[in-house]
Scaffold this motif. Sequence first.
Motif, short mmCIF file in Angstrom:
data_model
loop_
_atom_site.label_atom_id
_atom_site.label_comp_id
_atom_site.label_asym_id
_atom_site.label_seq_id
_atom_site.Cartn_x
_atom_site.Cartn_y
_atom_site.Cartn_z
N THR A 115 -8.44 -13.38 -4.70
CA THR A 115 -8.47 -12.01 -4.23
C THR A 115 -7.51 -11.87 -3.05
O THR A 115 -7.20 -12.85 -2.37
N VAL A 116 -7.03 -10.65 -2.85
CA VAL A 116 -6.26 -10.32 -1.66
C VAL A 116 -6.93 -9.14 -0.97
O VAL A 116 -7.56 -8.29 -1.61
N ASP A 117 -6.80 -9.09 0.34
CA ASP A 117 -7.38 -7.99 1.11
C ASP A 117 -6.57 -6.72 0.91
O ASP A 117 -5.33 -6.75 0.86
N PHE A 118 -7.27 -5.61 0.81
CA PHE A 118 -6.62 -4.30 0.69
C PHE A 118 -7.50 -3.25 1.35
O PHE A 118 -8.60 -2.96 0.87
N ASP A 119 -7.03 -2.73 2.46
CA ASP A 119 -7.74 -1.67 3.19
C ASP A 119 -9.19 -2.05 3.49
O ASP A 119 -10.10 -1.22 3.41
N GLY A 120 -9.42 -3.32 3.84
CA GLY A 120 -10.77 -3.78 4.15
C GLY A 120 -11.60 -4.10 2.93
O GLY A 120 -12.79 -4.44 3.05
N HIS A 121 -11.01 -4.01 1.76
CA HIS A 121 -11.69 -4.35 0.50
C HIS A 121 -10.95 -5.52 -0.13
O HIS A 121 -10.11 -6.15 0.51
N LEU A 173 -3.20 5.85 -3.81
CA LEU A 173 -4.05 4.70 -3.48
C LEU A 173 -3.68 3.50 -4.35
O LEU A 173 -3.50 2.38 -3.85
N PHE A 174 -3.54 3.72 -5.64
CA PHE A 174 -3.28 2.61 -6.56
C PHE A 174 -1.83 2.13 -6.47
O PHE A 174 -1.55 0.96 -6.73
N LEU A 175 -0.90 3.01 -6.07
CA LEU A 175 0.45 2.54 -5.78
C LEU A 175 0.45 1.61 -4.58
O LEU A 175 1.10 0.56 -4.59
N ARG A 176 -0.28 1.97 -3.54
CA ARG A 176 -0.34 1.12 -2.35
C ARG A 176 -1.01 -0.21 -2.67
O ARG A 176 -0.60 -1.26 -2.14
N GLU A 177 -2.02 -0.18 -3.53
CA GLU A 177 -2.68 -1.43 -3.90
C GLU A 177 -1.73 -2.35 -4.63
O GLU A 177 -1.69 -3.58 -4.36
N LEU A 178 -0.93 -1.82 -5.55
CA LEU A 178 0.05 -2.63 -6.26
C LEU A 178 1.06 -3.22 -5.28
O LEU A 178 1.37 -4.43 -5.34
N GLU A 179 1.59 -2.41 -4.40
CA GLU A 179 2.57 -2.89 -3.43
C GLU A 179 1.95 -3.96 -2.52
O GLU A 179 2.60 -4.96 -2.18
N ASN A 180 0.69 -3.77 -2.14
CA ASN A 180 0.00 -4.75 -1.31
C ASN A 180 -0.17 -6.08 -2.03
O ASN A 180 0.02 -7.16 -1.45
N LEU A 231 0.92 4.68 -13.99
CA LEU A 231 1.08 4.09 -12.66
C LEU A 231 2.40 3.33 -12.56
O LEU A 231 3.10 3.39 -11.54
N ALA A 232 2.76 2.62 -13.63
CA ALA A 232 4.03 1.88 -13.65
C ALA A 232 5.21 2.83 -13.52
O ALA A 232 6.19 2.54 -12.82
N ALA A 233 5.15 3.97 -14.19
CA ALA A 233 6.22 4.96 -14.09
C ALA A 233 6.31 5.50 -12.66
O ALA A 233 7.41 5.67 -12.11
N GLU A 234 5.15 5.78 -12.05
CA GLU A 234 5.15 6.26 -10.67
C GLU A 234 5.78 5.22 -9.74
O GLU A 234 6.49 5.57 -8.79
N HIS A 235 5.52 3.96 -9.99
CA HIS A 235 6.11 2.88 -9.20
C HIS A 235 7.62 2.81 -9.44
O HIS A 235 8.41 2.70 -8.49
N ALA A 236 8.03 2.91 -10.70
CA ALA A 236 9.44 2.73 -11.04
C ALA A 236 10.31 3.86 -10.50
O ALA A 236 11.47 3.61 -10.12
N VAL A 237 9.80 5.09 -10.46
CA VAL A 237 10.64 6.19 -9.97
C VAL A 237 10.93 6.06 -8.48
O VAL A 237 11.86 6.71 -7.97
N LEU A 238 10.19 5.21 -7.78
CA LEU A 238 10.47 4.93 -6.37
C LEU A 238 11.61 3.93 -6.21
O LEU A 238 12.04 3.67 -5.09
N ARG A 239 12.07 3.39 -7.31
CA ARG A 239 13.17 2.41 -7.34
C ARG A 239 12.92 1.20 -6.43
O ARG A 239 13.74 0.86 -5.58
N PRO A 240 11.79 0.52 -6.61
CA PRO A 240 11.53 -0.68 -5.81
C PRO A 240 12.58 -1.74 -6.10
O PRO A 240 12.97 -1.97 -7.25
N GLY A 241 13.03 -2.42 -5.06
CA GLY A 241 14.13 -3.37 -5.20
C GLY A 241 13.82 -4.56 -6.08
O GLY A 241 14.72 -5.15 -6.67
N GLY A 242 12.55 -4.95 -6.19
CA GLY A 242 12.21 -6.15 -6.95
C GLY A 242 11.99 -5.94 -8.43
O GLY A 242 11.94 -6.91 -9.19
N LEU A 243 11.88 -4.69 -8.87
CA LEU A 243 11.58 -4.42 -10.28
C LEU A 243 12.80 -4.69 -11.15
O LEU A 243 13.89 -4.19 -10.89
N ARG A 244 12.60 -5.48 -12.22
CA ARG A 244 13.70 -5.85 -13.10
C ARG A 244 13.62 -5.17 -14.47
O ARG A 244 14.62 -4.71 -14.99
#
Length: 299
Positions: free
Chosen positions: A11-17, A90-97, A118-131
């Motif tokens: 598990t990883v911590d996310f917003d105290g959860h 919320l779920f975008l931040r969780e993925l990034e975290n 959710l993947a499309a929402e992430h991709a339109v932000l053009r994250p540098g690591g997405l291949r």
Amino acid sequence: MPPAHRTHEGTVDFDGHHTYYRLTRDERPTTGPELPLVVLHGGPGCTHDYLLGLTDLVRPGRPVLHYDQLGNGRSTHLPDRPADFWTVGLFLRELENLLAALDIESYDLLGQSWGGMLAAEHAVLRPGGLRRLVIANSPASMADWATDAARLRAALPAEAREALDAHERAGTTDSADYAAASAEFYRRHVCRLDPMPPEVARTFAWIDEDPTVYHAMNGPTEFHVIGSLRTWSVVDRLPRIAVPTLVVNGAHDEAGEASVRPFLERVPDVRGRCFPDSSHMPHVEERGAYMRAVADFLD
């Protein structure tokens, strides 16, 4: 699992959860850095279980990362949070975290159903690591999803249609009769395998145990969307996706032609694949063909 495959859970911590994850890798030697395939499950409100077959895609240098989104499965449950707590952001931040916590800098992304949204929402932000991006069985807008749902509902037996309409008008979607009528839609357009694979049944059991997120964002069923996602759309932002993209669905899918067309028309570098004997889960309904198609794309 093949002998060379090893799975680590944590598990990883996310917003105290906490966010639960499951990482499967092939420990045979490889050259170059790892490029994980990160898997986003559907719902909102499902779990990773029904997508565990995607470990078929594990290769040396390509681990597969599953996780349960907040509120679901083995991650922290928050049944008392109000409906407006559960947002796309919320779920975008969780993925990034999760990516940051696991030191994942470069990755491929596969989202199924809501996970593809959710993947499309992430991709339109053009994250540098997405291949590379795989959008599986997902709509580009809930208006298009509703169009497909109406078409499929109209083809149900009259008794099922009448029961669905009557209970939705009366607000009695928690009744046994509504569940029985809904099951006819699910058998045709969600998973056509009989019996249902155990990993798919486990995910549905998790939703039954805690439907908080599903009810808040979606609604009582796949085809009666009255939650916060009912007006969602990514259509106008799709040209911002800057990575090669594969869009898949099934010929009997609730994510039909209307749902996937905007991806195929607006994503700059896109290809599509429709599985003729599948509905919403070709990764189990036509597992071999699905895995070959996705592996060819990732390779």
